[in-house]
Design an enzyme around this catalytic site. Structure first.
Site, PDB file in Angstrom:
ATOM      1  N   SER A  14       0.928  -1.390   0.027  1.00  0.00           N
ATOM      2  CA  SER A  14      -0.023   0.102   0.209  1.00  0.00           C
ATOM      3  C   SER A  14       0.859   1.412   0.219  1.00  0.00           C
ATOM      4  O   SER A  14       1.553   1.411  -0.905  1.00  0.00           O
ATOM      5  CB  SER A  14      -0.733  -0.029   1.220  1.00  0.00           C
ATOM      6  OG  SER A  14      -2.065   0.889   1.126  1.00  0.00           O
ATOM      7  N   ASP A  70      -9.904  -5.650  -3.196  1.00  0.00           N
ATOM      8  CA  ASP A  70      -9.433  -4.766  -2.365  1.00  0.00           C
ATOM      9  C   ASP A  70     -10.289  -3.257  -2.557  1.00  0.00           C
ATOM     10  O   ASP A  70     -10.522  -2.704  -3.626  1.00  0.00           O
ATOM     11  CB  ASP A  70      -8.084  -4.241  -2.900  1.00  0.00           C
ATOM     12  CG  ASP A  70      -7.278  -3.400  -2.130  1.00  0.00           C
ATOM     13  OD1 ASP A  70      -8.098  -2.376  -1.550  1.00  0.00           O
ATOM     14  OD2 ASP A  70      -5.898  -3.524  -1.812  1.00  0.00           O
ATOM     15  N   HIS A 105      -7.242  -5.989   0.944  1.00  0.00           N
ATOM     16  CA  HIS A 105      -6.239  -5.038   1.350  1.00  0.00           C
ATOM     17  C   HIS A 105      -5.477  -5.546   2.579  1.00  0.00           C
ATOM     18  O   HIS A 105      -4.541  -5.007   2.981  1.00  0.00           O
ATOM     19  CB  HIS A 105      -6.750  -3.658   1.490  1.00  0.00           C
ATOM     20  CG  HIS A 105      -5.673  -2.437   1.215  1.00  0.00           C
ATOM     21  ND1 HIS A 105      -4.994  -2.634   0.005  1.00  0.00           N
ATOM     22  CD2 HIS A 105      -5.109  -1.977   2.206  1.00  0.00           C
ATOM     23  CE1 HIS A 105      -4.255  -1.335   0.175  1.00  0.00           C
ATOM     24  NE2 HIS A 105      -3.976  -1.063   1.280  1.00  0.00           N
TER      25      HIS A 105
END
Lengths: 283, 283
Positions: A151, A228, A261
């Site tokens: 991320s 995600d 995620h």
């Protein structure tokens, strides 16, 4: 030799690895105390793989949740995890939201007043390897290294790899914030740390960097969960892969069906990433 | 069919497994809301392996830290994790210390005044399988099951397996509290939940149970870290293995050099334990 006053906070064993958490005094972060964790396999002199975590994380999230020690052992690569921001800097608004300030250093060198401690780019690129060298001595090849992350940390890995040619042998990312100048997370942090000039932001944007720097790696590995929740608005990996195509940078983007995620997604594909870097580091 | 009012709290994917956290209303625990987590592989109709956690844990510790999903997938065994105590019972002193009350149910049926909600033995043995049956329906073989756990949960796994003949196909433990009537953790909880009569305590003590029940399993698997800080004073696995020898119960105690009491130790050996149970469950 500078002393970083590194102290062991905890040490445990997983597979044949030691997992040790340290604190040290960071000159780059303005004298604040920083933490890092190292997964060190029992083999002789492993190369080093840096892991950069995402928003809200510390040096511990990957250690606790990724299930990486088995693959550290198999692939004979040490993993070093820094924190995601300075802690206790007292910067403006640093504690008001989870996506700015503490836990959200974005791996940049801040230029705005009040954010003098926010130098995570220089910390990871320059100071951290010296801290690791002081801690491990000859127990690891600190200058034979690669980088990956998740991320915000996936963005950091790509950004640092392209803005520091030759420093990292390989780079990969899970769910990277691929074009931060265009997404809400990136705009908020870049404006806060770097001011209003978007040209300054582009110096840390993976998509912009690959367009200006061109092809630098044999291939780049990216895994991205199709479920995600941040994919469309924040991550935009296709922007990065399209930029790669334009300049002839090979990139292997795996859209992984049904994954979100979280670190459960990372746990699923961490073996592949560590093995990918081991191939580059032992080449 | 009783409805437990099961609700999905979260759902994620790891390897080919779904990992889902549920809440439900528990009659056994006096109408309190309980949580559980299930790692369900994608195969048809897997058997069920119950995981019992240790002091201070919830249903989430194993899920987040053990790295088990890969081996759930490979071995085709679902893992069900209950909580370690009722929550919000308002029992005397339940929130005063980490080793009694909340997070420390010790898998007993309390008999003392004020602890009417503390029925974790009956909850795990009787209610939990019905909750899982209501949630999963035909998606798992709920009655083809085994049990394992860590520390207090290792004690719980051994205790429940020996006090409920035929219920579990196999049992294993990490760092179990092996003879709780003799250790500080056990004495504190047994006295609080069961009163002063040590004979009542013995009904939940693995070492005492194997002496009275005799050999019940082909073999029992135990892993124990040699660097576990609780080994000598709290865990005493040799008391259990000596009792097993007396009655002819085969037990495989692996003293694992250098490992401590943490989930990093569990992560290292979880593959072995899941595979051990899969052999029994698919036999």
């Amino acid at each position: 030799m500078t002393s970083f006053e590194a102290k062991v906070l905890s040490c445990t064993k997983a597979f044949d690895c030691s997992i040790t958490r340290y604190s040290h005094v960071s000159k780059t972060l303005g004298g604040l105390t920083a933490t890092l964790s190292i997964i060190l396999p029992s083999c002789e002199n492993p190369p080093v793989l840096y892991w950069l975590s995402g928003l809200t994380c510390t040096d511990q999230n990957f250690i606790v949740k990724a299930g990486a020690a088995k693959y550290v052992s198999i692939n004979k690569v040490a993993i070093v995890c820094p924190d995601t921001s300075p802690r206790g800097a007292g910067a403006p608004r640093e504690a008001e939201s989870w996506d700015f300030g503490t836990g959200a250093g974005f791996y940049v060198n801040a230029t705005q007043e009040g954010y003098e401690n926010y130098k995570m780019h220089d910390y990871v690129v320059s100071e951290l390897p010296n801290v690791v060298k002081e801690i491990l001595g000859d127990r690891a090849q600190v200058t034979n290294c690669s980088i990956f992350g998740h991320s915000m940390g996936g963005m950091g890995a790509l950004s640092l790899a392209f803005s520091n040619p030759g420093l990292y042998k390989s780079v990969s990312a899970f769910s990277p914030i691929s074009n931060p100048v265009l997404c809400p997370w990136g705009k908020k942090c870049f404006r806060g740390y770097l001011g209003d000039d978007v040209e300054k932001w582009k110096l840390y944007d993976p998509t912009e960097l690959v367009l200006t720097k061109g092809s630098m790696f044999e291939t780049i590995l990216i895994d991205q969960g199709s479920a995600d929740e941040f994919l469309e608005v924040q991550l935009m990996p296709q922007n990065f892969t399209e930029a790669c195509q334009k300049v002839g940078q090979k990139v292997d983007l795996n859209m992984a069906e049904g994954y979100d995620h979280s670190y459960f997604f990372i746990q699923t594909f961490v073996e592949k990433h560590i093995s990918f870097h081991a191939q580059a580091l032992y080449n």
